[in-house]
Write a protein that holds these residues in place. Structure first.
Motif, PDB file in Angstrom:
ATOM      1  N   TYR A  78       0.855  -1.169   0.000  1.00 57.07           N
ATOM      2  CA  TYR A  78       0.000   0.000   0.000  1.00 57.07           C
ATOM      3  C   TYR A  78       0.896   1.225   0.000  1.00 57.07           C
TER       4      TYR A  78
ATOM      5  N   ASP B 163       2.097   4.911   0.889  1.00 55.72           N
ATOM      6  CA  ASP B 163       1.922   5.747   2.069  1.00 55.72           C
ATOM      7  C   ASP B 163       2.566   7.097   1.788  1.00 55.72           C
TER       8      ASP B 163
ATOM      9  N   ASP C  35      -2.163   8.854  -1.054  1.00 60.52           N
ATOM     10  CA  ASP C  35      -1.203   8.111  -0.227  1.00 60.52           C
ATOM     11  C   ASP C  35      -1.778   6.879   0.466  1.00 60.52           C
ATOM     12  N   GLY C  36      -3.048   6.564   0.257  1.00 59.72           N
ATOM     13  CA  GLY C  36      -3.606   5.390   0.931  1.00 59.72           C
ATOM     14  C   GLY C  36      -4.123   4.337  -0.027  1.00 59.72           C
TER      15      GLY C  36
ATOM     16  N   GLN D  57      -7.653   9.240   3.148  1.00 63.89           N
ATOM     17  CA  GLN D  57      -6.265   9.514   2.804  1.00 63.89           C
ATOM     18  C   GLN D  57      -6.055  10.920   2.272  1.00 63.89           C
TER      19      GLN D  57
END
Lengths: 109, 155
Positions: free
Chosen positions: B33, B35, B95-96, B126
């Motif tokens: 994922y 981040d 970012d998520g 996010q």
């Protein structure tokens, strides 16, 4: 699978110097390669529209690169400054190279 | 019932496969994922380490998205859009999501204005980062948080 069908909205006419909004949408599932088929439990392979190109009278004016994070039936709206009459051509490129096109004319008074 | 059980077996197997894939991904330096760090790395890659300014970008994002499958993302950038001063490209990142990139757009001076609107998928709450590359080689960015009630990652 639903048929892949592009739809675009371009004003028929515009005043010279006017900034018009062009809207383009294509019906496409945009498989991310992460979702699973509910019936078989198998992953659906990635298949997305990865590129959108808008050109006016043969000259590219706007391009968009899509990643799997773009929603199904990708929609895009962008501005364009009307300066002369001409025709827009819109092209969508799918993973694997298949292309879908649409065109629209615009008259500038 | 039987079918349900069968499903869960498959999903467990998939979960294991995904773990394996995640392990492989870490080896090549891409987290399963994205981040904040992945987005920062992506920005660094795009800018080549140049400093990024703030401002000039107006974001149009919902504060709360009920459905992460289609979240409107729109921006407009104040620019004269002349041949020697225009916005070259805009990158939208999240970012998520499993990958930080959402979409990127290339603009030309003939457009007369710089804005765009599309819809994206968000897996969870996010930050959305929009990075704009100007024709003079400078960069601008803007950021906003979107709260997501139902994630849009499928499966």
């Amino acid at each position: 699978m639903a048929k892949i069908k592009p739809r675009v909205k371009v004003p028929k006419s515009a005043a010279a110097g006017e900034i018009v909004e062009i809207k383009a949408l294509i019906s496409h599932p945009m498989h991310t390669g992460r979702a699973k088929d509910k019936k078989t439990g198998k992953k659906i392979p990635r298949k997305i529209i990865n590129k959108f190109v808008a050109s006016f009278d043969g000259q590219d004016v706007f391009t968009a690169n899509f990643e799997p994070a773009v929603s199904a039936n990708p929609y895009i709206a962008f501005p364009f400054k009307a300066s002369k009459s001409g025709a827009f051509t819109f092209k969508w490129v799918e993973d694997g190279g298949a292309e879908f096109t649409a065109s629209k004319k615009m008259t500038v008074a | 019932m039987k079918q349900t059980r069968q499903f869960s077996t498959i999903s467990r197997r998939h979960a294991l496969a995904m773990l394996g894939a995640a392990g492989a991904a870490v080896l090549v330096g891409v987290p399963a994922y994205a981040d904040g760090a992945a987005v920062a790395a992506k920005i660094k890659g795009l800018t080549g380490g140049k400093s990024v300014g703030e401002g000039a970008i107006e974001l149009d994002l919902p504060e709360i998205a009920e459905n992460g499958n289609a979240v409107k993302v729109a921006f407009s950038i104040d620019s004269p859009m002349t041949a020697d001063n225009y916005v070259k490209a805009v990158h939208v990142m999240a970012d998520g999501n499993p990958t930080p990139e959402v979409a990127s757009f290339n603009f030309t001076p003939t457009m007369g204005a710089c804005s765009a609107s599309t819809r994206m998928r968000l897996a969870k709450t996010q930050n959305i980062v929009v990075l704009a590359e100007m024709s003079d080689g400078s960069f601008k960015q803007a950021q906003a948080t979107v709260k997501v009630t139902i994630g849009g990652c499928g499966g």
